[in-house]
Structures are given as C-alpha cells and as structure tokens.
Design an enzyme around this catalytic site. Sequence first.
Site: not given
Ligand code: 1CP
Length: 344
Positions: A76, A26, A153, A30, A39
């Site tokens: 995502d 990630r 999910y 943020r 964003r």
């Molecule tokens: O460099 C990067 O940021 C890569 C992009 C990336 C990846 C690989 C994002 C962007 N999401 C993910 C994968 C992801 N998404 C996972 C698996 C990896 C992990 O466990 O860290 C999961 C579970 C999600 C689901 C997800 N996306 C959630 C829920 C988490 C939970 O606790 O259930 C959330 C809040 C997101 C949003 C998200 N995805 C990515 C970003 C930067 C964000 C935040 C969005 C924002 O508010 O700007």
Amino acid sequence: MSIRNDCLLKILRGNPSNRTPIWIMRQAGRYLPEYKKLRQKTGDFLQLCKTPELACKTTLMPIARFDLDAAIIFSDILVVPEAMGMPLKFEENKGPIFEKPIKTEKDFNNLQFPPLEENLAFTLKAIELTKLELNNSIPLIGFCGSPWTLACYMIEGGTSKNFEKIFRMMYDQPNLLLKILDKLTSILTEYLKLQLKYGADVLMIFDTWGGILPYPRYREFSLEFNQKIISSLNQLNIPNIFFSKGAFNHIDDIVKANPSCIGIDWMSSLENAQKIVGNKSAIQGNLDPSILLSEGTVVKEETKKMLDQVNAGTRYVVNLGHGITPDAKPKNVEILIETVRNYK
Ligand code: 1CP
C-alpha cells in the site's frame, strides 16, 4: 534476464509491440474471492502486506486467473509514512487512520528519514519472492504514492472528504507543506530505487489526489515533486508510469515531466490525450471501473468503444481509469481481457 512477455516494457520504452498490454490498477484485491478468503484468515490488511510470502501469494492471484501482461506488487502507498514514524491502522469500512496526523512544524521534525531497506524490508522481500515466482514470464510493477497524495493522508489523518486540513496548511503555512513534500520526495525516490534493486521492472507513482488541487497550485504542490522523482527514474532508464487522477487540465505540463507512460482517468478524453501526448509518452487507461459491475455484453461493447478511439501508432496500455472496485465481477475482467485480445 529478459522477460518473455515484454509487451508492456516495449510500449513504455517506445518500441513497437504486436500485443496491446493490459493490466488493471488494484488487480489483486477485494473483488477476488480467493483474496477475501486469505484476508479473512489473516485478519489485518497491513499484516498481509507485511508478510512477504502472503504479499507474494496475493500479487500472483490475478495472474493465475487472468491473461494479464504485468503483475503489481501487493502493498500500500501508506506503508511509507508508517515507516517514517507515523503509526497506521486500517479500520474495516473506514479505511486508513493515522492517529497522530501532522499539524505543526514540531510534528514534521519528528518524522524520520528511515532506513528504508530495513523498515520496508517486507515489501522489498515480497518483490524478490514474486520475481522468483514469476520466473521472467511478465514484468513486475513496483509503486509508491505521490508526495502530495501521501501528505493528504498524513495531514488529514485518513481518508478525507474536503481536505480542509491540508488546504489550510497550503494557504497558512506553505513552507511547512513544501518541506513535508520535499522530504517525501527524497524518501520516495530512494524507496523506488530500492524496489528496482530488489527486482521491480516498472515503477508507478499514484497521484490519486493530485486533481483536488486548485488549478494554480497543482504545479507547485504536486507536479514539481513528481517531476523530480520521474527525472531520477529516467536518469536510470527505468520505465515509469505516472497517474494523476483528475489532473487532465495539466496534461501539457505532465508531458513535459516526461514519464514513460501517463495514466488517464475515466473522466478524461482518450482522444484528446492522444492529441496532446502524441508519441512523447505512452498513455494508459481509461475504462470507467463501474463498467465492471455491469453485464458482460456492456463490458464488451464499452471496451470496444474505448479501443476504437485508439489511433494506430499510439503507445497504448489498456487499463481502467482508476482502481478496480470491490463489487467488480471477476467474470467481467475476463471479458475485458478477451475483448482486447480479439480486437482487430
Ligand atoms: O493489486 C493491488 O491490489 C495492488 C496493491 C495496492 C495499491 C497499488 C493496494 C492494496 N493499494 C494501492 C495503492 C493505494 N492505496 C492508493 C493509490 C491507488 C488508488 O488510488 O487506487 C491509495 C489512495 C491507497 C490508500 C488506501 N489503501 C485506502 C484509502 C482509499 C481512500 O479512499 O482514501 C484504502 C481503503 C486502502 C486499503 C487497501 N490497499 C490495497 C487493498 C487491496 C486495500 C483494501 C484492503 C482490504 O480491506 O483488504
């Protein structure tokens, strides 16, 4: 075309490298002020993922700032269920929401096997653009969620605390859940192959919720399906990374699934991982993400302690034990990387 900094590819393929690769789960997100700014301007997170130019720009943000050995495409894991016909939204401070979670066989039957190249064209296009921008400097990682993690999910309807809905389905209607997982496996395999076609150099599976499964069910409901995906990638000789959070109890079985690299979370022992994995796969991890909230001196010390545990000859990729958190200090990422580069 060969990639100039190919240390990650070398380690994943089992070749020697005189540079220890580092990237951060990630890494675009943020904790970066430039991300927060973009964003704010774009508004919706999904809109950012769905605009290839912006997804590309976001992917490159951490690369411009830090000396990283790989980029990971900004998208995502949940765009896949959305493409299958489940409307998705992200609510501020609440996370992802599927308004119509899967409850019944009928809901399952309504799920499409979508034309992925059309429905997920935005991510594929973002990969294509990012590859052009990177100009073969470092490899680009594509990814998907594991079938089990996506099903969590899709059945819970969003982030969950106790995962009661999916567990109920696992015990009361195991065949329905297995059918969902099987369908996801086919779709995800095809999706990863498309990411490869559009330019991804490495593919990663995030099994974020694998570790919540009861011990006797992990194989049947998580690993079995991931193993199928990994085996399809191995057949094509594509370097891959499998991260199953909280699943260290199953590392023997994970090794047998034969991923190029196994992600280790911060609750697990890197030393034990090396003993069990040997040279069969690379290992990646596992700094506690919270260390990046601390002082620079702590980051340096803890990073050194982690590197001290790594045996000569271990196929090793530096990373955190899970995704970087929004309150991480960018300066600490710099210190982490610097410590890795200066480590002898
Ligand atoms: O460099 C990067 O940021 C890569 C992009 C990336 C990846 C690989 C994002 C962007 N999401 C993910 C994968 C992801 N998404 C996972 C698996 C990896 C992990 O466990 O860290 C999961 C579970 C999600 C689901 C997800 N996306 C959630 C829920 C988490 C939970 O606790 O259930 C959330 C809040 C997101 C949003 C998200 N995805 C990515 C970003 C930067 C964000 C935040 C969005 C924002 O508010 O700007």
